[in-house]
Design a protein around this motif. Sequence first.
Motif, PDB file in Angstrom:
ATOM      1  N   LEU A   4     125.814  31.337  13.042  1.00 62.40           N
ATOM      2  CA  LEU A   4     124.838  32.368  12.696  1.00 62.40           C
ATOM      3  C   LEU A   4     124.437  32.272  11.222  1.00 62.40           C
ATOM      4  O   LEU A   4     123.261  32.366  10.878  1.00 62.40           O
ATOM      5  CB  LEU A   4     125.419  33.752  13.005  1.00 62.40           C
ATOM      6  N   VAL A   5     125.409  32.053  10.358  1.00 54.42           N
ATOM      7  CA  VAL A   5     125.134  31.895   8.927  1.00 54.42           C
ATOM      8  C   VAL A   5     124.307  30.640   8.682  1.00 54.42           C
ATOM      9  O   VAL A   5     123.339  30.656   7.905  1.00 54.42           O
ATOM     10  CB  VAL A   5     126.452  31.869   8.123  1.00 54.42           C
ATOM     11  N   LEU A   6     124.645  29.552   9.349  1.00 52.24           N
ATOM     12  CA  LEU A   6     123.874  28.312   9.195  1.00 52.24           C
ATOM     13  C   LEU A   6     122.447  28.479   9.694  1.00 52.24           C
ATOM     14  O   LEU A   6     121.502  27.976   9.087  1.00 52.24           O
ATOM     15  CB  LEU A   6     124.560  27.167   9.934  1.00 52.24           C
ATOM     16  N   PHE A   7     122.274  29.189  10.808  1.00 55.84           N
ATOM     17  CA  PHE A   7     120.931  29.433  11.334  1.00 55.84           C
ATOM     18  C   PHE A   7     120.081  30.199  10.337  1.00 55.84           C
ATOM     19  O   PHE A   7     118.942  29.817  10.052  1.00 55.84           O
ATOM     20  CB  PHE A   7     121.017  30.206  12.656  1.00 55.84           C
ATOM     21  N   TRP A   8     120.606  31.294   9.796  1.00 56.83           N
ATOM     22  CA  TRP A   8     119.825  32.108   8.868  1.00 56.83           C
ATOM     23  C   TRP A   8     119.597  31.400   7.535  1.00 56.83           C
ATOM     24  O   TRP A   8     118.556  31.559   6.909  1.00 56.83           O
ATOM     25  CB  TRP A   8     120.467  33.474   8.663  1.00 56.83           C
ATOM     26  N   ALA A   9     120.543  30.591   7.115  1.00 60.76           N
ATOM     27  CA  ALA A   9     120.340  29.809   5.892  1.00 60.76           C
ATOM     28  C   ALA A   9     119.218  28.808   6.088  1.00 60.76           C
ATOM     29  O   ALA A   9     118.349  28.637   5.226  1.00 60.76           O
ATOM     30  CB  ALA A   9     121.629  29.108   5.497  1.00 60.76           C
ATOM     31  N   ALA A  10     119.192  28.147   7.232  1.00 62.03           N
ATOM     32  CA  ALA A  10     118.126  27.191   7.528  1.00 62.03           C
ATOM     33  C   ALA A  10     116.786  27.900   7.670  1.00 62.03           C
ATOM     34  O   ALA A  10     115.754  27.411   7.188  1.00 62.03           O
ATOM     35  CB  ALA A  10     118.454  26.411   8.798  1.00 62.03           C
ATOM     36  N   ALA A  11     116.778  29.053   8.327  1.00 56.00           N
ATOM     37  CA  ALA A  11     115.538  29.814   8.493  1.00 56.00           C
ATOM     38  C   ALA A  11     114.984  30.268   7.139  1.00 56.00           C
ATOM     39  O   ALA A  11     113.772  30.180   6.895  1.00 56.00           O
ATOM     40  CB  ALA A  11     115.778  31.021   9.400  1.00 56.00           C
ATOM     41  N   LEU A  12     115.851  30.731   6.254  1.00 54.14           N
ATOM     42  CA  LEU A  12     115.397  31.152   4.927  1.00 54.14           C
ATOM     43  C   LEU A  12     114.919  29.967   4.099  1.00 54.14           C
ATOM     44  O   LEU A  12     113.958  30.089   3.331  1.00 54.14           O
ATOM     45  CB  LEU A  12     116.515  31.897   4.196  1.00 54.14           C
ATOM     46  N   PHE A  13     115.561  28.826   4.251  1.00 58.76           N
ATOM     47  CA  PHE A  13     115.122  27.632   3.541  1.00 58.76           C
ATOM     48  C   PHE A  13     113.731  27.202   4.001  1.00 58.76           C
ATOM     49  O   PHE A  13     112.876  26.861   3.181  1.00 58.76           O
ATOM     50  CB  PHE A  13     116.123  26.488   3.754  1.00 58.76           C
ATOM     51  N   ILE A  14     113.484  27.239   5.293  1.00 61.14           N
ATOM     52  CA  ILE A  14     112.160  26.891   5.822  1.00 61.14           C
ATOM     53  C   ILE A  14     111.123  27.898   5.349  1.00 61.14           C
ATOM     54  O   ILE A  14     110.008  27.533   4.963  1.00 61.14           O
ATOM     55  CB  ILE A  14     112.209  26.791   7.355  1.00 61.14           C
ATOM     56  N   LEU A  15     111.459  29.169   5.367  1.00 62.12           N
ATOM     57  CA  LEU A  15     110.540  30.205   4.886  1.00 62.12           C
ATOM     58  C   LEU A  15     110.230  30.005   3.409  1.00 62.12           C
ATOM     59  O   LEU A  15     109.072  30.125   2.992  1.00 62.12           O
ATOM     60  CB  LEU A  15     111.140  31.590   5.122  1.00 62.12           C
ATOM     61  N   TYR A  16     111.236  29.687   2.613  1.00 59.44           N
ATOM     62  CA  TYR A  16     111.014  29.428   1.194  1.00 59.44           C
ATOM     63  C   TYR A  16     110.103  28.214   0.999  1.00 59.44           C
ATOM     64  O   TYR A  16     109.227  28.221   0.139  1.00 59.44           O
ATOM     65  CB  TYR A  16     112.348  29.199   0.478  1.00 59.44           C
ATOM     66  N   THR A  17     110.286  27.189   1.826  1.00 58.92           N
ATOM     67  CA  THR A  17     109.494  25.974   1.699  1.00 58.92           C
ATOM     68  C   THR A  17     108.015  26.248   1.935  1.00 58.92           C
ATOM     69  O   THR A  17     107.158  25.773   1.192  1.00 58.92           O
ATOM     70  CB  THR A  17     109.994  24.907   2.689  1.00 58.92           C
ATOM     71  N   TYR A  18     107.694  27.005   2.947  1.00 60.30           N
ATOM     72  CA  TYR A  18     106.300  27.232   3.311  1.00 60.30           C
ATOM     73  C   TYR A  18     105.659  28.433   2.633  1.00 60.30           C
ATOM     74  O   TYR A  18     104.436  28.493   2.522  1.00 60.30           O
ATOM     75  CB  TYR A  18     106.176  27.370   4.830  1.00 60.30           C
ATOM     76  N   VAL A  19     106.445  29.390   2.181  1.00 53.94           N
ATOM     77  CA  VAL A  19     105.882  30.602   1.581  1.00 53.94           C
ATOM     78  C   VAL A  19     106.346  30.791   0.141  1.00 53.94           C
ATOM     79  O   VAL A  19     105.530  30.972  -0.761  1.00 53.94           O
ATOM     80  CB  VAL A  19     106.237  31.853   2.422  1.00 53.94           C
ATOM     81  N   GLY A  20     107.630  30.730  -0.089  1.00 54.41           N
ATOM     82  CA  GLY A  20     108.184  31.055  -1.397  1.00 54.41           C
ATOM     83  C   GLY A  20     107.804  30.075  -2.487  1.00 54.41           C
ATOM     84  O   GLY A  20     107.433  30.472  -3.597  1.00 54.41           O
ATOM     85  N   TYR A  21     107.882  28.778  -2.184  1.00 56.94           N
ATOM     86  CA  TYR A  21     107.567  27.780  -3.205  1.00 56.94           C
ATOM     87  C   TYR A  21     106.105  27.817  -3.633  1.00 56.94           C
ATOM     88  O   TYR A  21     105.830  27.833  -4.836  1.00 56.94           O
ATOM     89  CB  TYR A  21     107.960  26.385  -2.703  1.00 56.94           C
ATOM     90  N   PRO A  22     105.128  27.876  -2.701  1.00 57.86           N
ATOM     91  CA  PRO A  22     103.732  27.985  -3.159  1.00 57.86           C
ATOM     92  C   PRO A  22     103.461  29.248  -3.970  1.00 57.86           C
ATOM     93  O   PRO A  22     102.704  29.214  -4.944  1.00 57.86           O
ATOM     94  CB  PRO A  22     102.927  27.981  -1.859  1.00 57.86           C
ATOM     95  N   VAL A  23     104.086  30.345  -3.591  1.00 61.97           N
ATOM     96  CA  VAL A  23     103.909  31.583  -4.351  1.00 61.97           C
ATOM     97  C   VAL A  23     104.507  31.434  -5.746  1.00 61.97           C
ATOM     98  O   VAL A  23     103.903  31.840  -6.744  1.00 61.97           O
ATOM     99  CB  VAL A  23     104.536  32.776  -3.599  1.00 61.97           C
ATOM    100  N   LEU A  24     105.680  30.828  -5.837  1.00 67.75           N
ATOM    101  CA  LEU A  24     106.326  30.616  -7.131  1.00 67.75           C
ATOM    102  C   LEU A  24     105.478  29.720  -8.030  1.00 67.75           C
ATOM    103  O   LEU A  24     105.274  30.024  -9.214  1.00 67.75           O
ATOM    104  CB  LEU A  24     107.709  30.002  -6.924  1.00 67.75           C
ATOM    105  N   ILE A  25     104.944  28.638  -7.504  1.00 66.59           N
ATOM    106  CA  ILE A  25     104.099  27.736  -8.289  1.00 66.59           C
ATOM    107  C   ILE A  25     102.817  28.443  -8.734  1.00 66.59           C
ATOM    108  O   ILE A  25     102.363  28.286  -9.864  1.00 66.59           O
ATOM    109  CB  ILE A  25     103.774  26.467  -7.481  1.00 66.59           C
TER     110      ILE A  25
END
Length: 56
Positions: A4-25
């Motif tokens: 469960l922890v691995l699933f949510w960590a992977a899900a948050l990483f994917i979300l950061y990749t597609y949403v968080g990083y462009p917003v940060l840049i």
Amino acid sequence: MILLVLFWAAALFILYTYVGYPVLIGLLARLSFSEGDCTKYQESAALPELAACKAA
């Protein structure tokens, strides 16, 4: 529990990749440059009119 922890960590990483990083840049670009900074480069004749990139 570990899966469960691995699933949510992977899900948050994917979300950061597609949403968080462009917003940060985008935020960093707005904070580091003002509108007057780019005009000196647009008027310069030293810049090439065409740039090409080749993936090797």
